[in-house]
Design an enzyme around this catalytic site. Structure first.
Site, short mmCIF file in Angstrom:
data_model
loop_
_atom_site.label_atom_id
_atom_site.label_comp_id
_atom_site.label_asym_id
_atom_site.label_seq_id
_atom_site.Cartn_x
_atom_site.Cartn_y
_atom_site.Cartn_z
N LYS A 1 0.84 -1.20 0.00
CA LYS A 1 0.00 0.00 0.00
C LYS A 1 0.87 1.25 0.00
O LYS A 1 1.56 1.54 0.98
CB LYS A 1 -0.90 0.05 1.23
N GLU B 1 9.37 15.65 16.05
CA GLU B 1 9.78 15.51 14.67
C GLU B 1 8.97 16.48 13.82
O GLU B 1 7.76 16.34 13.69
CB GLU B 1 9.53 14.08 14.18
N GLU C 1 9.43 1.03 11.00
CA GLU C 1 10.43 2.08 10.77
C GLU C 1 9.70 3.39 10.99
O GLU C 1 8.84 3.77 10.18
CB GLU C 1 10.99 2.02 9.35
N CYS D 1 13.10 10.78 7.66
CA CYS D 1 13.12 10.27 9.03
C CYS D 1 14.53 10.34 9.61
O CYS D 1 14.69 10.37 10.82
CB CYS D 1 12.59 8.85 9.08
P1 NAP Z 1 1.66 7.87 8.44
O1 NAP Z 1 0.50 8.75 8.55
O2 NAP Z 1 2.05 7.05 9.60
O3 NAP Z 1 1.40 6.96 7.15
C1 NAP Z 1 2.27 5.97 6.71
C2 NAP Z 1 1.49 4.95 5.92
O4 NAP Z 1 0.57 4.28 6.79
C3 NAP Z 1 0.64 5.54 4.80
O5 NAP Z 1 0.60 4.65 3.72
C4 NAP Z 1 -0.73 5.66 5.47
O6 NAP Z 1 -1.80 5.68 4.57
C5 NAP Z 1 -0.74 4.39 6.28
N1 NAP Z 1 -1.69 4.42 7.38
C6 NAP Z 1 -2.23 5.51 8.01
N2 NAP Z 1 -3.06 5.11 8.98
C7 NAP Z 1 -3.07 3.75 8.97
C8 NAP Z 1 -3.72 2.76 9.76
N3 NAP Z 1 -4.55 3.08 10.76
N4 NAP Z 1 -3.48 1.46 9.49
C9 NAP Z 1 -2.64 1.11 8.51
N5 NAP Z 1 -1.99 2.00 7.72
C10 NAP Z 1 -2.20 3.32 7.96
O7 NAP Z 1 2.98 8.64 8.07
P2 NAP Z 1 3.17 9.69 6.91
O8 NAP Z 1 2.39 10.89 7.34
O9 NAP Z 1 2.88 9.08 5.60
O10 NAP Z 1 4.78 9.90 6.95
C11 NAP Z 1 5.42 10.74 7.85
C12 NAP Z 1 5.95 9.97 9.07
O11 NAP Z 1 6.61 8.76 8.71
C13 NAP Z 1 7.02 10.74 9.81
O12 NAP Z 1 6.79 10.68 11.19
C14 NAP Z 1 8.33 10.02 9.48
O13 NAP Z 1 9.38 10.11 10.35
C15 NAP Z 1 7.90 8.64 9.34
N6 NAP Z 1 8.84 7.93 8.48
C16 NAP Z 1 9.76 7.06 9.01
C17 NAP Z 1 10.68 6.40 8.21
C18 NAP Z 1 11.66 5.40 8.74
O14 NAP Z 1 12.26 4.69 7.96
N7 NAP Z 1 11.88 5.28 10.02
C19 NAP Z 1 10.66 6.62 6.85
C20 NAP Z 1 9.74 7.51 6.34
C21 NAP Z 1 8.83 8.15 7.16
P3 NAP Z 1 -2.41 7.10 4.07
O15 NAP Z 1 -1.47 7.56 3.05
O16 NAP Z 1 -3.74 6.78 3.54
O17 NAP Z 1 -2.46 8.00 5.27
#
Ligand code: NAP
Ligand code: MG
Length: 450
Positions: A153, A354, A228, A262
């Protein structure tokens, strides 16, 4: 149902993509389960060949994939080419895994004891919007190599490159159902991966908040999970280093991908005796940054991914002590200038949380012990950098910082052939590196009596 995609550069609509329902997700998972048996049984050498062919097809489409990412996510063209190349490299690296998924022979009395690394079945990969291509590849390349099938996804905001990678897999001869990209909402498709009993593991990258929900959801079926999550990584600059070089390197470590990284070194700790010189040189470097149309070759920083993300970052800037900023284009699109904040207390939101945008906070420290204490005063622990000419100090501090990926006199922390992941609330498990396929297997032990 469809999702409308908006250009981060112009704010205009660039297209619509389907958004899968729960029923459509279930159908895709069932097809992936049907494809699992035949894929697991593909001979190791043949699976390796197919992955290498997939890598070659991705390479043939590098420019197309990169341009898609510029349009959809506003990544600079230089970064986007690297990102598509990273998918190719991951596939090539893990294409060597099928013939090397060794078990062990363990001495026992009365027979022979051997172990096997067996694939799990259907693996669900959930990808965020900040690095749509690499993070997809870090999941699917080792998962497929280990003999699993994958449902993936992409983030709702950035599905285009993942959809294209799914098509390229088929073009390369990867059988139908082995890698299925399912665009849709996290609350629908992502949650269904967690609750569907046929999905045997979740590899999630995204926010710590959603990661915790996923971990809790996986507990219900004792489903395997890799997380992650976020970071608030420290760049620790000692006075004994080349301050000019450290100041010149700091902006890219904080502002690459508009800070939506991140691993961003979003806290800079500078030894007090070098603080004024460092901040002065940092200002020169930040004001010289080329923030412009990400499609131009010379651009160093593009816009933020969405209007919502820009508003969320702006809220941090509004509450902070801004020392100086770089530039950003006027007019449409989700622009913010690279912004440097001087923090005086570790309680400041901009210091602790963050931001996930082009904002970096700087603070002085007095000695090595204080630097490590300040760096570790965080719930996160993903990455970090140490700049010093004293190798012993570099090693001591690298061992002292509670984070998964440290660099001394460098900001490089991600290579597909070295392990990557977080301490504390930055994650659970590791991706990449030589052991990644094992994270997509069960270890089976078999004893045969003589
Ligand atoms: P997010 O809101 O956590 O979303 C990540 C993914 O999860 C998206 O595909 C999202 O879908 C999906 N998702 C959201 N709610 C969900 C649920 N209840 N159940 C299952 N999947 C769900 O994060 P983001 O806003 O896309 O990205 C920013 C964050 O990611 C930052 O905090 C960043 O640090 C972190 N990040 C960490 C790493 C790492 O490697 N450690 C890498 C990249 C990003 P939708 O698109 O539909 O919301
Ligand atoms: Mg989100």
């Amino acid at each position: 149902m469809t999702t409308t995609l908006i250009s981060p550069v112009t704010g205009e609509t660039i297209g619509e993509v389907p958004s899968a329902s729960q029923t459509e997700t279930d159908t895709a998972v069932e097809r992936a389960q049907e494809a699992f048996g035949p894929w697991r049984d593909v001979a190791p050498g043949e699976r390796a060949r197919l992955l290498r062919r997939f890598a070659a097809v991705v390479d043939d489409h590098n420019e197309e994939l990169a341009q898609l990412e510029v349009r959809n996510a506003g990544h600079t063209i230089g970064n986007a080419r690297w990102e598509a190349g990273n998918v190719r490299d991951c596939l090539n690296y893990y294409s060597a895994a099928p013939e090397r998924l060794f078990g062990r022979q363990i001495p026992v009395a009365g027979g022979v004891d051997i172990t096997f690394h067996e694939p799990l079945g259907v693996v669900g990969i959930i990808v965020p919007w900040n690095f749509p291509m690499p993070i997809a590849g870090w999941g699917f390349a080792p998962a497929l190599a280990a003999g699993n099938t994958v449902v993936l996804k992409p983030a709702e905001l950035t599905p285009l490159t993942a959809i294209r990678l799914g098509e390229l897999a088929l073009e390369a001869g990867i059988p139908e159902g082995v890698l299925t990209v399912i665009p849709g909402k996290g609350s629908v498709v992502g949650e269904r991966f967690v609750t569907h009993p046929l999905v045997r593991k979740i590899a999630f990258t995204g926010s710590t908040t959603v990661g915790k929900q996923i971990m809790a959801g996986c507990a219900d079926q004792v489903k395997k999970v890799t997380l992650e999550l976020g970071g608030k990584s420290a760049n620790i600059v000692f006075a004994d280093t080349d301050i000019a070089a450290a100041a010149a390197a700091a902006p890219n470590a904080a502002f690459d991908n508009s800070g939506q990284d991140c691993c961003a070194r979003s806290r800079i700790l500078v030894q007090r005796t070098a603080y004024d010189e460092f901040v002065g040189r940092l200002e020169e470097a930040v004001t010289a940054m080329r923030v412009a149309d990400p499609g131009q070759e010379s651009t160093e920083m593009g816009p933020l991914v969405s209007e919502g993300q820009r508003a969320s970052v702006q809220a941090y800037i509004d509450g902070a002590n801004v020392a100086f900023t770089g530039s950003a284009p006027d007019g449409p699109g989700w622009w913010l200038p690279p912004t440097v904040v001087e923090s005086t207390s570790t309680d400041e939101k901009v210091w602790r949380e963050e931001v996930f945008g082009p904002v970096v906070a700087v603070m002085p420290f007095d000695d090595e012990e204080e630097a490590v204490t300040l760096a570790n005063d965080s719930e996160y622990g993903l990455s970090g950098s140490i700049f010093t000419n004293d190798l012993g100090r570099g090693m001591r501090v690298a061992r002292g910082v509670e984070a998964g990926n440290l660099s001394v006199n460098s900001h490089a922390s991600v290579r597909y052939w070295t392990p990557f992941g977080g301490y504390k609330q930055s994650g659970l498990g590791r991706e990449l590196g030589p052991d990644a396929p094992h994270a997509f297997t069960e270890e089976k032990n078999v004893f045969i009596a003589h």
